[in-house]
Design a protein around this motif. Structure first.
Motif, PDB file in Angstrom:
ATOM      1  N   LYS A  36      24.410   4.624 -13.723  1.00 38.70           N
ATOM      2  CA  LYS A  36      23.043   4.811 -13.257  1.00 38.70           C
ATOM      3  C   LYS A  36      22.238   3.548 -13.544  1.00 38.70           C
ATOM      4  N   LEU A  37      21.489   3.097 -12.561  1.00 40.49           N
ATOM      5  CA  LEU A  37      20.763   1.836 -12.653  1.00 40.49           C
ATOM      6  C   LEU A  37      19.259   2.042 -12.554  1.00 40.49           C
ATOM      7  N   LEU A  38      18.539   1.240 -13.297  1.00 40.01           N
ATOM      8  CA  LEU A  38      17.080   1.199 -13.194  1.00 40.01           C
ATOM      9  C   LEU A  38      16.683  -0.143 -12.614  1.00 40.01           C
ATOM     10  N   VAL A  39      15.989  -0.126 -11.493  1.00 42.97           N
ATOM     11  CA  VAL A  39      15.485  -1.349 -10.872  1.00 42.97           C
ATOM     12  C   VAL A  39      13.986  -1.449 -11.161  1.00 42.97           C
ATOM     13  N   GLN A  40      13.577  -2.510 -11.819  1.00 42.32           N
ATOM     14  CA  GLN A  40      12.171  -2.710 -12.163  1.00 42.32           C
ATOM     15  C   GLN A  40      11.561  -3.818 -11.322  1.00 42.32           C
ATOM     16  N   ILE A  41      10.369  -3.547 -10.778  1.00 49.03           N
ATOM     17  CA  ILE A  41       9.631  -4.550 -10.006  1.00 49.03           C
ATOM     18  C   ILE A  41       8.219  -4.652 -10.584  1.00 49.03           C
ATOM     19  N   PRO A  42       7.933  -5.623 -11.433  1.00 49.90           N
ATOM     20  CA  PRO A  42       6.575  -5.796 -11.964  1.00 49.90           C
ATOM     21  C   PRO A  42       5.687  -6.462 -10.923  1.00 49.90           C
ATOM     22  N   MET A  43       4.468  -5.926 -10.765  1.00 51.41           N
ATOM     23  CA  MET A  43       3.553  -6.447  -9.745  1.00 51.41           C
ATOM     24  C   MET A  43       2.162  -6.673 -10.304  1.00 51.41           C
ATOM     25  N   PHE A  44       1.479  -7.666  -9.734  1.00 50.10           N
ATOM     26  CA  PHE A  44       0.073  -7.909 -10.063  1.00 50.10           C
ATOM     27  C   PHE A  44      -0.605  -8.514  -8.843  1.00 50.10           C
ATOM     28  N   ASN A  45      -1.328  -7.681  -8.112  1.00 52.75           N
ATOM     29  CA  ASN A  45      -2.062  -8.123  -6.913  1.00 52.75           C
ATOM     30  C   ASN A  45      -1.147  -8.878  -5.939  1.00 52.75           C
ATOM     31  N   GLU A  46      -0.032  -8.257  -5.591  1.00 50.91           N
ATOM     32  CA  GLU A  46       0.971  -8.891  -4.724  1.00 50.91           C
ATOM     33  C   GLU A  46       0.789  -8.438  -3.275  1.00 50.91           C
ATOM     34  N   LYS A  47      -0.357  -8.690  -2.712  1.00 47.35           N
ATOM     35  CA  LYS A  47      -0.694  -8.181  -1.384  1.00 47.35           C
ATOM     36  C   LYS A  47       0.267  -8.669  -0.306  1.00 47.35           C
ATOM     37  N   TYR A  50       4.367  -7.188  -1.391  1.00 44.65           N
ATOM     38  CA  TYR A  50       4.762  -5.925  -2.007  1.00 44.65           C
ATOM     39  C   TYR A  50       5.642  -5.067  -1.094  1.00 44.65           C
ATOM     40  N   LYS A  51       5.348  -5.064   0.196  1.00 45.31           N
ATOM     41  CA  LYS A  51       6.167  -4.266   1.112  1.00 45.31           C
ATOM     42  C   LYS A  51       7.589  -4.814   1.210  1.00 45.31           C
ATOM     43  N   MET A  83      -2.476   0.944  -1.654  1.00 49.33           N
ATOM     44  CA  MET A  83      -1.511   0.516  -0.646  1.00 49.33           C
ATOM     45  C   MET A  83      -0.089   0.498  -1.207  1.00 49.33           C
ATOM     46  N   VAL A  84       0.051   0.001  -2.440  1.00 51.27           N
ATOM     47  CA  VAL A  84       1.366  -0.052  -3.075  1.00 51.27           C
ATOM     48  C   VAL A  84       1.894   1.364  -3.309  1.00 51.27           C
ATOM     49  N   GLU A  85       1.011   2.250  -3.758  1.00 49.83           N
ATOM     50  CA  GLU A  85       1.421   3.640  -4.011  1.00 49.83           C
ATOM     51  C   GLU A  85       1.855   4.318  -2.723  1.00 49.83           C
TER      52      GLU A  85
END
Length: 216
Positions: A36-47, A50-51, A83-85
């Motif tokens: 089982k894998l966890l993929v993490q994507i940290p974001m900060f105002n990545e307009k 992000y998509k 938008m990200v949500e």
């Protein structure tokens, strides 16, 4: 470095060629024992990206019940957070296990977000942690090309992938950056690996860790 790289290229022997990646892949598919894998994507105002990053992570080839995509959004723009949500919800409706996480502070910045993400109860049974920065778009077969290294050798703590530019030919600046990175990975990193020497860690742009090692 020149002498070492010439020997490596002429002899065609690299330390990682000993791994039987195809055999490991066949065994996983046959016995259905995918970790089982966890993929993490940290974001900060990545307009702008992000998509692309969420879509690429959600499109990775791996059994859906053995993959969690964790979007760690520290954005200060509320409209962008929405938008990200919504993008995460879109992929959830497609059957991808996406977790959208936010914080009330930015302690530790993106590294702090990654650490907080590991504290969630649903990651306890994950064996490996995969990290992509928000402007990276992994290929669909990324996990199949990296996870087997850790399965084959339990002494490995992480696998670090190579960077590429999607717009390398857009202008002279991006072309020069690509040339610099190409030298770094093709020569500096190759020589460091071949001689069992220390080499530069490229941060958490595209990396895969053993879960316990990463927690430490």
């Amino acid at each position: 470095m020149a002498v070492v790289i010439v020997c490596v290229k002429c002899l065609g022997k690299k330390r990682y060629t000993k791994y039987q990646l195809d055999a490991i892949k066949e065994d996983l598919e046959k016995n259905k024992k995918h970790p089982k894998l966890l993929v993490q994507i940290p974001m900060f105002n990545e307009k702008e990206v992000y998509k692309l990053s969420i879509g690429a992570a959600c499109g990775l080839s791996w059994p859906s019940d053995r993959l969690i995509v964790q979007v760690l959004d520290d954005s200060t723009n509320e409209a962008l957070r929405t938008m990200v949500e919504l993008e995460c919800r879109k992929w959830i409706e497609k059957g991808v296990n996406v977790k959208y996480e936010t914080r009330n502070n930015r302690n530790g910045y993106k590294a702090g977000a990654l650490r907080e993400g590991l504290k969630k109860h649903y990651v306890n049974d994950c064996e490996f942690v995969v990290i992509f920065d928000a402007d990276f778009q992994p290929a669909e077969d990324y996990l199949w090309r990296t996870v087997p290294y850790l399965l084959e050798n339990p002494e490995l703590a992480l696998v670090q992938a190579r960077w590429k530019f999607v717009n390398a030919d857009e202008c002279l600046m991006t072309r020069l950056q690509e040339m610099s990175l190409h030298y770094h990975f093709s020569v500096e990193q190759e020589v460091g690996s071949s001689t069992c020497s220390f080499f530069g860690f490229n941060g958490c742009r595209q990396s895969l860790f053993h879960f316990t090692e990463f927690c430490i």
